[in-house]
Motif scaffolding. Structure first.
Motif, PDB file in Angstrom:
ATOM      1  N   GLY A   1       0.786  -1.219   0.000  1.00 39.88           N
ATOM      2  CA  GLY A   1       0.000   0.000   0.000  1.00 39.88           C
ATOM      3  C   GLY A   1       0.815   1.264   0.000  1.00 39.88           C
ATOM      4  O   GLY A   1       0.274   2.360  -0.049  1.00 39.88           O
TER       5      GLY A   1
ATOM      6  N   ARG B   1      -3.271  -3.321  -2.371  1.00 37.04           N
ATOM      7  CA  ARG B   1      -2.302  -2.294  -2.006  1.00 37.04           C
ATOM      8  C   ARG B   1      -2.023  -2.293  -0.508  1.00 37.04           C
ATOM      9  O   ARG B   1      -0.912  -1.974  -0.079  1.00 37.04           O
TER      10      ARG B   1
ATOM     11  N   SER C   1       1.993  -3.823  -5.413  1.00 36.38           N
ATOM     12  CA  SER C   1       0.953  -4.602  -4.760  1.00 36.38           C
ATOM     13  C   SER C   1       1.405  -6.032  -4.504  1.00 36.38           C
ATOM     14  O   SER C   1       2.400  -6.507  -5.051  1.00 36.38           O
TER      15      SER C   1
ATOM     16  N   PRO D   1       2.087   2.183  -5.587  1.00 37.14           N
ATOM     17  CA  PRO D   1       2.345   1.086  -4.656  1.00 37.14           C
ATOM     18  C   PRO D   1       2.593  -0.233  -5.380  1.00 37.14           C
ATOM     19  O   PRO D   1       1.887  -0.575  -6.327  1.00 37.14           O
TER      20      PRO D   1
END
Length: 852
Positions: A146, A728, A185, A183
């Motif tokens: 995230g 995320r 993931s 981000p």
């Protein structure tokens, strides 16, 4: 122009004069030449047993070690305008690259930030580091889901982060999508991990880097800071595979290393791991303490130790780089400095008796000279009084404070209470104008550096002197005054923490909470908001590293003791054992309450609902008014399917508005009342969003999505949106729920359901988990919709081998198999006053709509 001509230029101090001594410069120049030779000829390599890449300057605080380090960097880069006796920097066949690591006020070594800084220092257009970039991407997405990769740029402004992203796209074959700068993931990481482990990589170098698979595997197992430190080895591996002419000459300056040289060596081992794995980097370390990595007795405490590994750190070492004990200025240098300072650039004329007093009191300490001139510049009209000078350093510090303008004096003393600060923090704690606080931050007393949130600090010797000043000094604070200001600083930090919470800036919030913990530690304070804020942060492992050492006698020390459960790579089982032992110690009531809750949740994570319920019941007996405890008991009872006990609990302990709605929604789900079930989770999520609890809100939103999919009103696009958010944040269970919801939306589409099942299986295997209701439900629904009896029988055979507590969603799986004509496994449960047959009928209608 000599260095003396510039001593009163902005930010030029007596410490800079000290750094003009030739011997320290000669040691650095010799070390730089030696390192260059090793880089060019290939001796600076991972496979070599010895490490000769550490130059250490150590000595007492206040003698200018940090200033020496900064001036050496400017000289090596050719940025020192007046070089004095140092002369020109050596002309190498490659540009010198540098980076700085500042440990002032730190308790933890941020290994990933250091290796990223190293990556930035080595970067250049056309010079790629694929092993490091792949390893870093895997670690980052698993450890900080995230969170976007931070911006990394070379000295020339080259976008290193974009180069890393481009490299990932180039080397991961069949990645299934483009990488971006946002981000990283979990889904992306799983593709990276899968590609590395199955050798689906483009490029010979990556395929021939055996350590990469091990690093990625370890990151998947436990993305700790030690794994992040080990990424430095991948960077060195990439460097060694460059042509000799393209290898950069990198110098890393690490200042104030004493801050992380604790007795337990936990943080020191992270730093040493990086240094040991970067033999092609020259490390210039300043510290109050000598490095003892060469000592046999540290074997086992540090990753690499002993005189054979670190010959340059031995006492009898003669070749550079090695260790150097730094002494103070000579009396001659002190005299020259004061004579030149007298009457120039804002300094008053220094009479001979004043010069003599300062010289005799300084004992060659540059900090003492700086403070003496600060006091001389603050004098009122009239001649300087020699009696005001020459006292011990603590007395000099308090005299300087006494001569500050009234509006700055309180700010200075407040600043002495914390290791770092900014103008806003000081103003908030003292009731001063922010403008006055900003003027104080520009005083020569204050040191500025590059900390992103709190960029100012006072020298430790200054802080210590102010803390022990006698109350008889003008404007001096008593012990109770300091405590009162510490409380106000805590309140200012609380406000900053709340602001960052709503902004979702968790990394910055941890910086604030670390400062608040330091105040509580230093002044024996307690702050319930701090404990709550700390326990709401994700990643307890990182939080534990930033707290002071455990101490059974203080509130903060006990809180730190509780967080020891997340140190040293403990898994859930070890965490439970530690917390059980911790609970047997004499603890303050609020710490015991928090530890009990953490232990209860750890038991629930392991599936031990009975132990969890026992601990929660104890907590409820101590404080029956706490709505969160009431809610957690209700959740646990509901998870076990003990409806009679749940009814009794809710009658005795009614819940608050949104917690009550959520539990009533859960009970409505069990009865097949899906609209009420959806509303309960949605309202709970909305409330949690309003108070900044975004991760808990997301859990409720995904529950809402799951129930909407069973009600036939969810859309695949909704599932994708929720999946991206869960991905995320890195919450695998939520990701699996989103995939299950989407599979229900697409039931009957065999290829789509198969792809979703494959992705769910990859998530499960990556976390050493097992299939559950999230996987069983959509697969049996799909089999029933497709009238695939063979698949239904296969699924039932596997389901029969499982042993699951009859929770709400496992009862749904059971109902699905009953609908398919198989024997049920769970007896009917009396949920409310409604008959079981009425509930069965309602669920039968829901399942009919899902399977036809």
């Amino acid at each position: 122009m000599s260095e003396f001509d510039r001593i009163f230029d902005p930010e030029y101090t007596a410490s800079d004069l000290f750094t003009d001594r030739v011997s320290e410069h000669a040691a650095f120049a010799g070390a730089l030449r030696s390192q260059h030779g090793d880089v060019v000829c290939g001796d600076a390599r991972l496979g070599a047993r010895q490490r000769t890449n550490v130059l250490s300057y150590y000595g007492l605080g206040g003698i200018g070690k940090t200033s020496l380090s900064r001036r050496l960097e400017r000289w090596a880069l050719g940025e020192l305008e007046s070089r004095g006796d140092w002369g020109e920097p050596p002309a190498f066949d490659r540009v010198v690259r540098t980076l700085r690591v500042d440990f002032h006020g730190s308790r933890a070594v941020d290994a990933v930030s250091i290796v990223l800084a190293l990556r930035g220092a080595c970067a250049a257009r056309g010079r790629r580091f694929p092993a490091f970039d792949v390893g870093l991407a895997a670690w980052w997405a698993l450890a900080r889901p995230g969170t976007a990769l931070p911006e990394v740029r070379s000295v020339s402004g080259f976008d290193v982060r974009q180069q890393m992203v481009d490299t990932l796209g180039d080397v991961i074959a069949d990645s299934g999508g483009q990488f971006g700068v946002g981000p990283l993931s979990v889904r992306t990481t799983l593709r990276i991990v899968d590609a590395v482990m199955h050798r689906r990589l483009r490029g010979r170098l990556l395929r021939e880097c055996p350590p990469l698979a091990r690093v990625v595997q370890e990151a998947q197992h436990d993305p700790s800071m030690y794994v992040a430190a080990t990424l430095a080895g991948l960077l060195s591996w990439d460097l060694e595979n460059l042509d000799a002419g393209r290898r950069p000459l990198v110098v890393a300056f690490a200042d104030a290393f004493e801050y992380v040289q604790g007795n337990d060596r936990v943080q020191e081992r992270l730093f040493q791991r990086i240094v040991h794995l970067t033999p092609s980097v020259l490390w210039v370390v300043t510290s109050r303490n000598r490095l003892d990595w060469d000592a046999p007795e540290v074997e086992g405490l540090l990753p690499a130790s002993g005189p054979r590994v670190w010959p340059g750190l031995c006492f009898d070492a003669r070749r550079e780089p090695r260790q150097h004990l730094i002494g103070n200025l000579s009396q001659e240098d002190v005299g020259r400095f004061l004579e030149t300072a007298s009457g120039t650039d804002g300094n008053p004329e220094l009479p001979d008796d004043v010069v003599a007093r300062i010289r005799d009191g300084a004992h060659g300490l540059p900090l003492y000279l700086d403070l003496s001139l600060t006091m001389a510049r603050s004098r009122e009209e009239g001649p300087l009084d020699a009696a005001s000078f020459g006292g011990p350093l603590p007395q000099l510090v308090t005299n300087v404070f006494a001569h500050l303008p009234d509006e700055l004096r309180g700010l200075a003393r407040a600043a002495s209470l914390v290791p770092r600060f900014d103008a806003q923090l000081l103003a908030g704690a003292t009731g001063s104008l922010v403008g006055d606080a900003e003027r104080f931050c520009r005083q020569t007393l204050v040191t500025a550096d590059a900390h992103p949130l709190f960029p100012y600090r006072l020298h430790d010797a200054v802080r210590a002197a102010v803390t022990s000043e006698p109350v008889s000094n003008p404007g001096a604070w008593s012990a109770s005054d300091r405590t009162e200001r510490a409380v106000l600083l805590l309140e200012s930090l609380r406000q900053r923490s709340d602001q960052l919470l709503y902004e979702g800036a968790e990394a910055a919030q941890l910086d604030v909470l670390e400062l608040a913990a330091s105040l509580c530690h230093s002044h024996a304070l307690s702050a319930d908001w701090l404990a709550t804020a700390i326990t709401r942060l994700p990643g307890f492992e990182l939080t534990a590293q930033r707290l002071p050492s455990p101490d059974p006698d203080t509130w903060l020390g006990q809180l730190s003791g509780m967080f020891e459960a997340w140190r040293d790579d403990r898994r859930t089982a070890g965490r439970v054992a530690y917390l059980e032992d911790f609970m047997r110690r004499p603890l303050r009531s609020d710490i015991r309450r928090r530890a009990r809750l953490r232990l209860a949740y750890a038991h629930r994570t392991r599936g031990d609902h009975a132990q969890c319920l026992g601990l929660l019941t104890e907590a409820l007996a101590e404080d029956s008014s706490d709505d969160e405890t009431r809610y957690q008991v209700a959740r646990t009872l509901h998870a076990t399917g003990d409806y009679a006990a749940l009814r009794a609990h809710l009658a005795a302990f009614p819940l608050g508005d949104t917690t009550g709605l959520r539990i009533r929604g859960d009970l409505a789900f069990d009865r097949g009342l899906l609209e009420e079930a959806i509303a309960g989770a949605a309202l709970r999520a909305q409330y949690l969003r309003s108070i900044g609890q975004h991760r808990l809100a997301q859990e409720n939103e995904v529950v809402c999505l799951w129930r909407r999919s069973l009600h036939g009103i969810a859309r695949p696009e909704e599932c994708d949106t929720a999946l991206i958010a869960a991905d995320r944040f890195g919450v695998r269970l939520l990701m699996r729920t989103c995939l299950a919801a989407k599979a229900i939306c697409l039931a009957g589409d065999a290829p789509a359901v198969a792809n979703l099942a494959q992705e769910a299986d990859l998530i499960i295997s990556s976390s050493a988990g097992y299939a559950g209701w999230r996987e069983w439900t959509p697969r049996i629904i799909h089999a029933l919709r497709c009238r695939d009896r063979e698949e239904a029988e296969r699924l039932y055979a596997a389901w029969s081998q499982t042993n699951r507590t009859p929770s709400s969603n496992y009862r749904l799986v059971d109902r699905l198999f009953i609908h398919a004509g198989f024997p049920g496994r769970y007896p009917s449960a009396q949920i409310d006053d409604e008959s079981a047959s009425a509930v069965d009928e309602r669920w039968h209608a829901i399942i009919e709509s899902l399977t036809t």
